[in-house]
Write an enzyme that holds these catalytic residues in place. Structure first.
Site, PDB file in Angstrom:
ATOM      1  N   SER A 160       0.535  -0.980  -0.222  1.00 29.04           N
ATOM      2  CA  SER A 160       0.146  -0.033  -0.325  1.00 29.04           C
ATOM      3  C   SER A 160       0.764   1.533  -0.008  1.00 29.04           C
ATOM      4  O   SER A 160       0.205   2.320  -0.176  1.00 29.04           O
ATOM      5  CB  SER A 160      -1.292  -0.078   1.619  1.00 29.04           C
ATOM      6  OG  SER A 160      -0.550   0.489   2.442  1.00 29.04           O
ATOM      7  N   LYS A 198       1.158   3.607   7.572  1.00 35.73           N
ATOM      8  CA  LYS A 198       0.752   4.961   6.505  1.00 35.73           C
ATOM      9  C   LYS A 198       0.524   5.737   6.539  1.00 35.73           C
ATOM     10  O   LYS A 198       1.763   5.973   7.886  1.00 35.73           O
ATOM     11  CB  LYS A 198      -0.858   4.728   6.761  1.00 35.73           C
ATOM     12  CG  LYS A 198      -2.089   3.571   6.522  1.00 35.73           C
ATOM     13  CD  LYS A 198      -2.143   3.028   4.987  1.00 35.73           C
ATOM     14  CE  LYS A 198      -2.820   1.702   5.073  1.00 35.73           C
ATOM     15  NZ  LYS A 198      -1.782   1.105   5.210  1.00 35.73           N
TER      16      LYS A 198
END
Length: 240
Positions: A160, A198
């Site tokens: 991701s 993230k």
């Protein structure tokens, strides 16, 4: 492998059923695990059921059956708490304040000007997964990568963050801490049980965990659901 919260809940249910013959209520489970709401208990029970540790008996309220226990389970033992860094353990939702960096040594069998830091397991760059709950090994890193503060390393699992140059199998170097600025790439602990890598953003009063891959959606959480466990300061990649 179970997360710490999953194992705590499984053992709490098991011990309560041994004592009284009936499973604990959702309120009792919530209080025992120090969670803010019963929705967290529902998620943990679903995860335990999917992993084959418990099953829900149909047409009966509060009907749970423990099918198996973790291999390392010792009767009467409680899950250990207080691991460091707090990304691994969660510290029951109370992130540990950064501590002064301990003295580091240059490895005898590695390059000069290197320091060793602990590799504390795996971190998800994708759907959140649990980090391994122990120091798996030490890693030699250039001292100029570290700077001040306490550091640790995590091995990346997932894709991701590929547009930020972070790939599956990379090792990220993290400076331990519980604050971040918008745009920082952070280790975030979600719901006190699962860690993910993230980019940190704010959306009003909420926290956004933003992927660097258009295949993944930005996830929005209330501020009480996310604990910052450190910021990315470096990356190591091995070529085979």
């Amino acid at each position: 492998m179970l997360t710490r919260k999953q194992q705590e809940l499984l053992l709490f249910i098991h011990e309560r059923m041994k004592e009284s013959g009936v499973p604990p209520s959702f309120d009792e489970m919530k209080d025992a695990l120090d969670l803010a709401s019963k929705s967290g208990i529902h998620r943990l029970i679903t995860a335990l059921e999917e992993r084959g540790f418990i099953r829900r008996l149909p047409n009966r309220a509060r009907a749970l059956e423990v099918i198996k226990l973790p291999e390392a389970y010792t009767p009467g033992a409680r899950p250990q708490r207080g691991f460091s860094p707090s990304v691994i353990e969660g510290s029951l939702g109370k992130p540990k304040e950064p501590e002064p960096a301990p003295a580091v040594k240059a490895p005898a069998n590695d390059f000069a000007g290197a320091a060793t830091i602990p590799v504390m397991g795996r971190i998800a760059a994708g759907v959140p997964i649990s980090a391994i709950q122990n120091n798996t090994h030490d890693l030699a890193v250039p001292v100029d990568m570290l700077g001040s503060g306490e550091h640790y390393a995590l091995e990346v699992k997932g894709d991701s963050m590929i547009e930020a140059g972070i790939f599956d199998g990379d090792t990220v170097i993290i400076r331990n801490g519980n604050t971040a600025n918008p745009g920082d790439i952070v280790v975030a602990l979600v719901d006190d049980e699962e860690a993910t890598l993230k980019r940190f953003r704010r959306k009003g009063a909420s926290i956004a965990l933003e992927a660097a891959n258009p295949a993944y959606e930005t996830r929005i959480f209330g501020p009480d659901r996310v604990k910052i466990q450190g910021k990315l300061v470096g990356l190591i990649r091995r070529y085979h």
